[in-house]
Scaffold this motif. Structure first.
Motif, PDB file in Angstrom:
ATOM      1  N   ALA A  70       0.821  -1.207   0.000  1.00 17.83           N
ATOM      2  CA  ALA A  70       0.000   0.000   0.000  1.00 17.83           C
ATOM      3  C   ALA A  70       0.858   1.261   0.000  1.00 17.83           C
ATOM      4  O   ALA A  70       0.574   2.232  -0.715  1.00 17.83           O
ATOM      5  CB  ALA A  70      -0.928  -0.012   1.211  1.00 17.83           C
ATOM      6  N   ALA A  71       1.926   1.250   0.808  1.00 22.21           N
ATOM      7  CA  ALA A  71       2.795   2.432   0.892  1.00 22.21           C
ATOM      8  C   ALA A  71       3.507   2.688  -0.434  1.00 22.21           C
ATOM      9  O   ALA A  71       3.629   3.839  -0.865  1.00 22.21           O
ATOM     10  CB  ALA A  71       3.812   2.241   2.010  1.00 22.21           C
ATOM     11  N   ARG A  72       3.953   1.626  -1.083  1.00 24.56           N
ATOM     12  CA  ARG A  72       4.647   1.799  -2.351  1.00 24.56           C
ATOM     13  C   ARG A  72       3.697   2.316  -3.421  1.00 24.56           C
ATOM     14  O   ARG A  72       4.058   3.163  -4.246  1.00 24.56           O
ATOM     15  CB  ARG A  72       5.290   0.476  -2.771  1.00 24.56           C
ATOM     16  CG  ARG A  72       6.258   0.607  -3.931  1.00 24.56           C
ATOM     17  CD  ARG A  72       7.280  -0.509  -3.899  1.00 24.56           C
ATOM     18  NE  ARG A  72       8.165  -0.381  -2.750  1.00 24.56           N
ATOM     19  CZ  ARG A  72       8.926  -1.354  -2.286  1.00 24.56           C
ATOM     20  NH1 ARG A  72       8.908  -2.545  -2.863  1.00 24.56           N
ATOM     21  NH2 ARG A  72       9.718  -1.160  -1.240  1.00 24.56           N
ATOM     22  N   ALA A  73       2.464   1.813  -3.402  1.00 21.54           N
ATOM     23  CA  ALA A  73       1.467   2.277  -4.372  1.00 21.54           C
ATOM     24  C   ALA A  73       1.128   3.744  -4.153  1.00 21.54           C
ATOM     25  O   ALA A  73       0.826   4.474  -5.108  1.00 21.54           O
ATOM     26  CB  ALA A  73       0.209   1.424  -4.274  1.00 21.54           C
ATOM     27  N   ALA A  74       1.182   4.187  -2.893  1.00 22.34           N
ATOM     28  CA  ALA A  74       0.854   5.574  -2.572  1.00 22.34           C
ATOM     29  C   ALA A  74       2.061   6.493  -2.641  1.00 22.34           C
ATOM     30  O   ALA A  74       1.939   7.701  -2.389  1.00 22.34           O
ATOM     31  CB  ALA A  74       0.234   5.639  -1.181  1.00 22.34           C
ATOM     32  N   GLY A  75       3.242   5.948  -2.952  1.00 21.95           N
ATOM     33  CA  GLY A  75       4.451   6.758  -3.002  1.00 21.95           C
ATOM     34  C   GLY A  75       4.931   7.202  -1.635  1.00 21.95           C
ATOM     35  O   GLY A  75       5.583   8.241  -1.510  1.00 21.95           O
ATOM     36  N   ALA A  76       4.594   6.417  -0.608  1.00 25.69           N
ATOM     37  CA  ALA A  76       4.985   6.771   0.772  1.00 25.69           C
ATOM     38  C   ALA A  76       5.792   5.627   1.382  1.00 25.69           C
ATOM     39  O   ALA A  76       5.439   5.089   2.442  1.00 25.69           O
ATOM     40  CB  ALA A  76       3.747   7.076   1.609  1.00 25.69           C
ATOM     41  N   ASP A  77       6.886   5.255   0.710  1.00 25.21           N
ATOM     42  CA  ASP A  77       7.710   4.145   1.195  1.00 25.21           C
ATOM     43  C   ASP A  77       8.202   4.356   2.624  1.00 25.21           C
ATOM     44  O   ASP A  77       8.405   3.399   3.373  1.00 25.21           O
ATOM     45  CB  ASP A  77       8.917   3.948   0.275  1.00 25.21           C
ATOM     46  CG  ASP A  77       8.510   3.459  -1.111  1.00 25.21           C
ATOM     47  OD1 ASP A  77       7.338   3.075  -1.261  1.00 25.21           O
ATOM     48  OD2 ASP A  77       9.354   3.463  -2.018  1.00 25.21           O
ATOM     49  N   TRP A  78       8.405   5.611   3.001  1.00 26.20           N
ATOM     50  CA  TRP A  78       8.917   5.911   4.331  1.00 26.20           C
ATOM     51  C   TRP A  78       7.991   5.412   5.441  1.00 26.20           C
ATOM     52  O   TRP A  78       8.429   5.129   6.561  1.00 26.20           O
ATOM     53  CB  TRP A  78       9.085   7.427   4.488  1.00 26.20           C
ATOM     54  CG  TRP A  78       7.801   8.186   4.273  1.00 26.20           C
ATOM     55  CD1 TRP A  78       7.329   8.702   3.109  1.00 26.20           C
ATOM     56  CD2 TRP A  78       6.805   8.468   5.264  1.00 26.20           C
ATOM     57  NE1 TRP A  78       6.101   9.291   3.295  1.00 26.20           N
ATOM     58  CE2 TRP A  78       5.764   9.167   4.614  1.00 26.20           C
ATOM     59  CE3 TRP A  78       6.693   8.195   6.624  1.00 26.20           C
ATOM     60  CZ2 TRP A  78       4.623   9.601   5.286  1.00 26.20           C
ATOM     61  CZ3 TRP A  78       5.554   8.624   7.304  1.00 26.20           C
ATOM     62  CH2 TRP A  78       4.546   9.320   6.626  1.00 26.20           C
ATOM     63  N   ALA A  79       6.698   5.283   5.118  1.00 29.33           N
ATOM     64  CA  ALA A  79       5.730   4.899   6.140  1.00 29.33           C
ATOM     65  C   ALA A  79       6.019   3.497   6.686  1.00 29.33           C
ATOM     66  O   ALA A  79       5.768   3.216   7.863  1.00 29.33           O
ATOM     67  CB  ALA A  79       4.320   4.962   5.572  1.00 29.33           C
ATOM     68  N   VAL A  80       6.532   2.594   5.837  1.00 28.21           N
ATOM     69  CA  VAL A  80       6.861   1.241   6.278  1.00 28.21           C
ATOM     70  C   VAL A  80       7.917   1.286   7.366  1.00 28.21           C
ATOM     71  O   VAL A  80       7.780   0.670   8.436  1.00 28.21           O
ATOM     72  CB  VAL A  80       7.354   0.398   5.096  1.00 28.21           C
ATOM     73  CG1 VAL A  80       7.775  -0.996   5.569  1.00 28.21           C
ATOM     74  CG2 VAL A  80       6.287   0.305   4.021  1.00 28.21           C
ATOM     75  N   TRP A  81       8.992   2.015   7.094  1.00 32.30           N
ATOM     76  CA  TRP A  81      10.117   2.046   8.024  1.00 32.30           C
ATOM     77  C   TRP A  81       9.764   2.829   9.286  1.00 32.30           C
ATOM     78  O   TRP A  81      10.217   2.490  10.392  1.00 32.30           O
ATOM     79  CB  TRP A  81      11.334   2.640   7.326  1.00 32.30           C
ATOM     80  CG  TRP A  81      11.489   2.090   5.943  1.00 32.30           C
ATOM     81  CD1 TRP A  81      11.451   2.767   4.756  1.00 32.30           C
ATOM     82  CD2 TRP A  81      11.672   0.701   5.592  1.00 32.30           C
ATOM     83  NE1 TRP A  81      11.601   1.906   3.693  1.00 32.30           N
ATOM     84  CE2 TRP A  81      11.742   0.635   4.173  1.00 32.30           C
ATOM     85  CE3 TRP A  81      11.789  -0.463   6.323  1.00 32.30           C
ATOM     86  CZ2 TRP A  81      11.927  -0.557   3.487  1.00 32.30           C
ATOM     87  CZ3 TRP A  81      11.964  -1.666   5.644  1.00 32.30           C
ATOM     88  CH2 TRP A  81      12.025  -1.701   4.246  1.00 32.30           C
ATOM     89  N   ALA A  82       8.931   3.862   9.144  1.00 35.06           N
ATOM     90  CA  ALA A  82       8.484   4.602  10.322  1.00 35.06           C
ATOM     91  C   ALA A  82       7.627   3.722  11.218  1.00 35.06           C
ATOM     92  O   ALA A  82       7.753   3.739  12.446  1.00 35.06           O
ATOM     93  CB  ALA A  82       7.694   5.839   9.887  1.00 35.06           C
TER      94      ALA A  82
END
Length: 427
Positions: free
Chosen positions: A373-385
């Protein structure tokens, strides 16, 4: 102290258990990373069938740890270790010949249940055998553990050039040798304080009533979820960054993780024990696990600083994650014994492994969903956070659990996770 000198300082039983663990991981990891490919390729099983086989193997181990631990406390540690190695010998041998789904399922279930038999018994035996030196013993044990993980896939890859069945047969031989070694060389030992006049349900209720143990077990789910990302989120990140060359980068992740654990375990354990003791070492180690994802939070992809910088961030995160895992493991194993107060130790280990196993399953499902979901939304940082937040919450909980443990008078042996700073591991 060097690894060899520390290893030699333990008695025969402890050394044999350490070598046994190396052999267990060597045999397991020379086969299991390639099982899915074999099932879907040469055997031609459908994707759902491959998932079923792997799921049965995982459940038959994670779901049966409590059974294995209970049997170890009641029957003795050695019989369960020998039985587990023997059962895995048969399971891997069957995989070498099985060609239909029912037989593959039986073999997979056997290999999983084997782990549920010997894992709690090995840890309880090592804790009982090494006494006050069990933190150091588990540190050396983890070196052998990680060395097996590091060597297994490499040996398996070489054998896969011949055939999967050759690899399965070789893994079966490894476990056959371990079975014979444990049967004839490992001294018999059982829990001295095992309650022989209580029922199994009474034993389980006694463990479940240990509130500090349950809170500790639930908190440590965070450690396992974060450590497991070397198998999930980090390889997915490598795939994202390297594309067709992802396998090389994934291999590099495991090499970095293994080398850090093997080369640094004793130094990490000695330094932590000298400065913080058990309880605070666990909290600090968990904080390191949480901090491991900071490089990926800063550089979540190639868009900001390019692919090379993103790869460096990935490798750095892997190394820090390995340091945190090495810091936590010996004190974690020691704490389970302390919270058990030396009673039904294998049952506590089995209960503990069951709890964290369920947590790993839930954590992996959530992580996999969030990554997509994060990659699809362009928010890869959310995974690591998110992963960092899990670690931070767990670290604070461990710190508060340690602080809430009343100070104990010398020699009272009050169970808890507080460990006063002691002399570092002999150098």
């Amino acid at each position: 102290m060097t690894v060899l000198r520390s290893f030699r300082s333990f008695d025969l039983a402890a050394r044999l258990l350490m070598i046994n663990q190396f052999g267990i991981n060597l045999g397991f990891y020379m086969l299991m990373p390639y099982l899915a490919g074999y099932l879907a390729g040469p055997l031609g099983l459908a994707a759902w069938a491959v998932g079923l086989v792997l799921g049965v193997r995982n459940f038959s181990q994670q779901g049966m740890f409590l059974i294995g631990g209970t049997l170890a406390d009641r029957l003795g540690y050695k019989p369960l270790i020998v039985a587990g190695c023997l059962l895995r010998t048969g399971g891997f041998a069957l995989l070498a010949f099985a060609t239909s789904l029912p037989w593959v399922l039986i073999a997979s279930a056997a290999t999983g249940f084997a782990g549920a038999l010997f894992n709690p018994a090995v840890r309880a035996y090592l804790a009982a055998d090494t006494g006050e030196r069990r933190v150091e013993a588990f540190a050396v044990f983890n070196i052998f553990y990680q060395a097996g993980i590091l060597a297994g896939p490499l040996v398996g890859l070489a054998l896969m050039f011949l055939d999967f069945r050759v690899t399965a047969a070789a893994a079966a031989v490894v476990f056959a040798v371990l079975t014979v070694a444990q049967l004839f060389a490992l001294p018999a030992r059982r829990e001295q304080k095992a309650a022989e006049h209580t029922s199994v349900l009474q034993d389980w209720r006694a463990v479940a009533a240990n509130r500090r143990f349950l809170l500790f077990s639930l908190t440590m789910i965070g450690s396992y979820v974060l450590s497991f990302q070397v198998y999930l989120a980090l390889p997915l990140q490598a795939e994202y960054l390297a594309g067709a060359h992802a396998q090389v980068l994934v291999s590099a992740l495991f090499v970095v993780s293994g080398v850090v654990a093997v080369a640094g375990q004793l130094r990490i354990t000695g330094w932590f024990r000298a400065h913080w003791g058990t309880g605070r070492s666990l909290a600090v180690g968990m904080a390191i696990l949480a901090a491991a994802f900071l490089p990926l939070l800063v550089i979540p992809g190639p868009g900001r600083f390019g692919v090379p910088a993103a790869i460096v961030a990935l490798l750095l995160s892997t190394a820090v994650l390995a340091v945190g895992t090495a810091a936590v493991f010996p004190f974690e194993m020691d704490t389970v014994v302390s919270l058990a107060d030396g009673k039904l130790v294998a049952t506590h280990y089995g209960f503990y492994n069951t709890i964290v196993g369920v947590g790993i399953l839930a954590g992996n499902l959530a992580t996999g969903a969030v990554v997509g979901a994060a990659r699809a939304a362009g928010a890869d940082w959310a995974v690591w956070a998110g992963l960092g937040l899990i670690g931070a919450v767990a670290a604070v909980t461990l710190y508060r659990l340690d602080r809430s443990q009343p100070e104990q008078a010398a020699g009272e042996g009050v169970p808890g996770i507080r460990g006063e700073p002691v002399s570092p591991i002999r150098r």
